[in-house]
Design a protein around this motif. Structure first.
Motif, mmCIF file in Angstrom:
data_model
loop_
_atom_site.group_PDB
_atom_site.id
_atom_site.type_symbol
_atom_site.label_atom_id
_atom_site.label_comp_id
_atom_site.label_asym_id
_atom_site.label_seq_id
_atom_site.Cartn_x
_atom_site.Cartn_y
_atom_site.Cartn_z
ATOM 1 N N THR A 141 37.551 47.811 42.488
ATOM 2 C CA THR A 141 37.159 46.783 41.596
ATOM 3 C C THR A 141 36.568 48.055 40.212
ATOM 4 O O THR A 141 37.056 47.066 38.711
ATOM 5 N N ASP A 169 44.665 39.557 33.544
ATOM 6 C CA ASP A 169 43.402 39.219 34.599
ATOM 7 C C ASP A 169 43.322 38.198 35.364
ATOM 8 O O ASP A 169 42.924 37.389 36.150
ATOM 9 N N ASP A 178 40.187 38.887 39.795
ATOM 10 C CA ASP A 178 40.090 39.857 39.089
ATOM 11 C C ASP A 178 39.805 40.206 37.431
ATOM 12 O O ASP A 178 39.867 39.754 36.595
ATOM 13 N N THR A 179 38.289 40.854 37.885
ATOM 14 C CA THR A 179 37.938 40.312 36.960
ATOM 15 C C THR A 179 37.059 42.128 35.862
ATOM 16 O O THR A 179 36.627 42.067 35.063
ATOM 17 N N ASN A 180 38.163 43.355 36.346
ATOM 18 C CA ASN A 180 37.649 43.887 35.904
ATOM 19 C C ASN A 180 37.695 44.599 34.470
ATOM 20 O O ASN A 180 37.794 46.361 34.829
ATOM 21 N N GLY A 181 39.041 44.153 34.207
ATOM 22 C CA GLY A 181 39.535 44.513 33.087
ATOM 23 C C GLY A 181 40.421 45.430 33.323
ATOM 24 O O GLY A 181 40.373 46.164 31.817
#
Length: 366
Positions: A64, A347, A353-356
């Motif tokens: 991630t 995202d 899904d917050t990894n950018g």
């Protein structure tokens, strides 16, 4: 029937040179090869059961905190090759991964690459361009799980494309003296053939059929701009394929060797090799074609709609692959258009899904 667009057919003599070893890998992953592999649970978005299958999208990236991209999928949809966008310390390149969707595992290939990695149709072999030291700035590395990195006697080589069984490898090489490019096909049984001498060092983007019989490539030399198709059986090259502006750039040759996709102006063209006819798909950028040549993945021009769409060329119907910003590479559609692999930094494609950063996703359409 060959390509009929204003083209002439010329015979290209095959020249054998130094032997190249191309070996297949075993389907099972030995312990030594999996030491660096990561078991991963795919993250899935909303799915709908259709005929016993989950139709939806899954993220297959292995971590991630990194970005991933340049993904391709095998015709059966089981294996996906992709690369990390993070530079590997001391190597000048990026790690390559192969994800087995059936087993739910991702293995790390001990090669680095600067271009899109290629995977054989059976998912048992990977080839990628890697930086090299000395006079050669690039070379192709191939890896099998049981034999490791295989020797490849070629400097300044890039743009690999593998046949279904991994026996044949099409690639480009820039001559050290003239700086012009050649297109070659290596045979794991030994030797290789030079199928084209190009008048410039511009990318040739070779694309080989699953049986290794045909190779499509582009030539950017003055007054030769267009797409060409080489036939191993007849020993001839046909072309050029070109649009109304007498200019074309290659997208991909279908795995069955029956369709050649190329771009010209703002349109995409799908050429049928057997009939010599060409289908125009207006105002879109073709990205890939499925192994059967029936389904075209394209990116619409403009920003008012989806970013990736899959079209059934026979019926003219479209299916949205991504309605958020996304990109894809060649060999990104499985047989019959069932699965599409793509990359996106959005995202909202799957939960959490917050990894950018860009990730690799597979959408199953039916």
């Amino acid at each position: 029937m060959g390509i009929t667009h204003r083209g002439t057919t010329r015979r290209v003599r095959a020249a054998l040179s130094a032997a190249v070893v191309i070996c297949a890998v075993t389907a099972a992953v030995p312990a030594a090869a999996t030491a660096a592999a990561n078991a991963t649970d795919a993250v899935r978005g909303p799915t709908v059961a259709v005929g016993g299958l989950d139709v939806g999208v899954e993220r297959i990236s292995v971590a991630t905190d990194e970005g991933y991209g340049a993904a391709s999928i095998t015709p059966d949809g089981r294996s996906v090759v992709f690369r990390s966008l993070k530079d590997v310390a001391g190597s000048g390149g990026n790690e390559v991964y192969v994800h087995d969707r059936s087993a739910g595992r991702t293995r790390t290939e001990p090669i680095v690459e600067g271009w899109t990695p290629a995977i054989s149709g059976d998912g048992r072999q990977v080839a990628a361009t890697t930086p090299a030291q000395g006079m050669s700035t690039q070379r192709i590395r191939q890896h099998s799980l049981d034999l490791g990195i295989l020797p490849f006697g070629c400097g300044r080589c890039n743009e690999p494309s593998l046949s279904a069984d991994g026996r044949h490898l099409a690639f480009g090489v820039v001559d050290y003296i003239s700086h012009n490019r050649r297109v070659l096909v290596a045979d794991r049984d030994g030797g290789y053939q030079t199928i084209a001498y190009l008048g410039s060092g511009a990318p040739a983007r070779p694309s080989i059929s699953g049986d290794g019989r045909h190779v499509a490539y582009q030539d950017r030399a003055y007054q030769k701009e267009g797409v060409y198709l080489w036939d191993r059986t007849t020993g001839t090259t046909s072309g050029p394929l070109e649009g109304p502006d007498t200019y074309a750039s290659l997208v991909q040759l279908s795995d069955d060797g029956g369709k050649v996709v190329y771009l010209s102006g703002s349109d995409t063209y799908v050429h049928d090799v057997a009939s010599g006819t060409t289908q125009r798909v207006p105002d879109v950028k073709g990205v890939a074609i499925d192994p059967t040549g029936r389904h075209l993945l394209y990116a619409p021009h403009g920003t008012g709609g989806p970013s990736l769409v899959l079209r059934d060329l026979r019926t003219g119907t479209d299916k949205t692959v991504s309605d958020q910003p996304a990109t894809a590479e060649v060999d990104s559609v499985s047989a019959d258009g069932r699965d599409v692999v793509f990359q996106s930094a959005a995202d909202g494609i799957v939960p959490g899904d917050t990894n950018g950063k860009p990730d690799v996703f597979v959408r199953r359409l039916f």
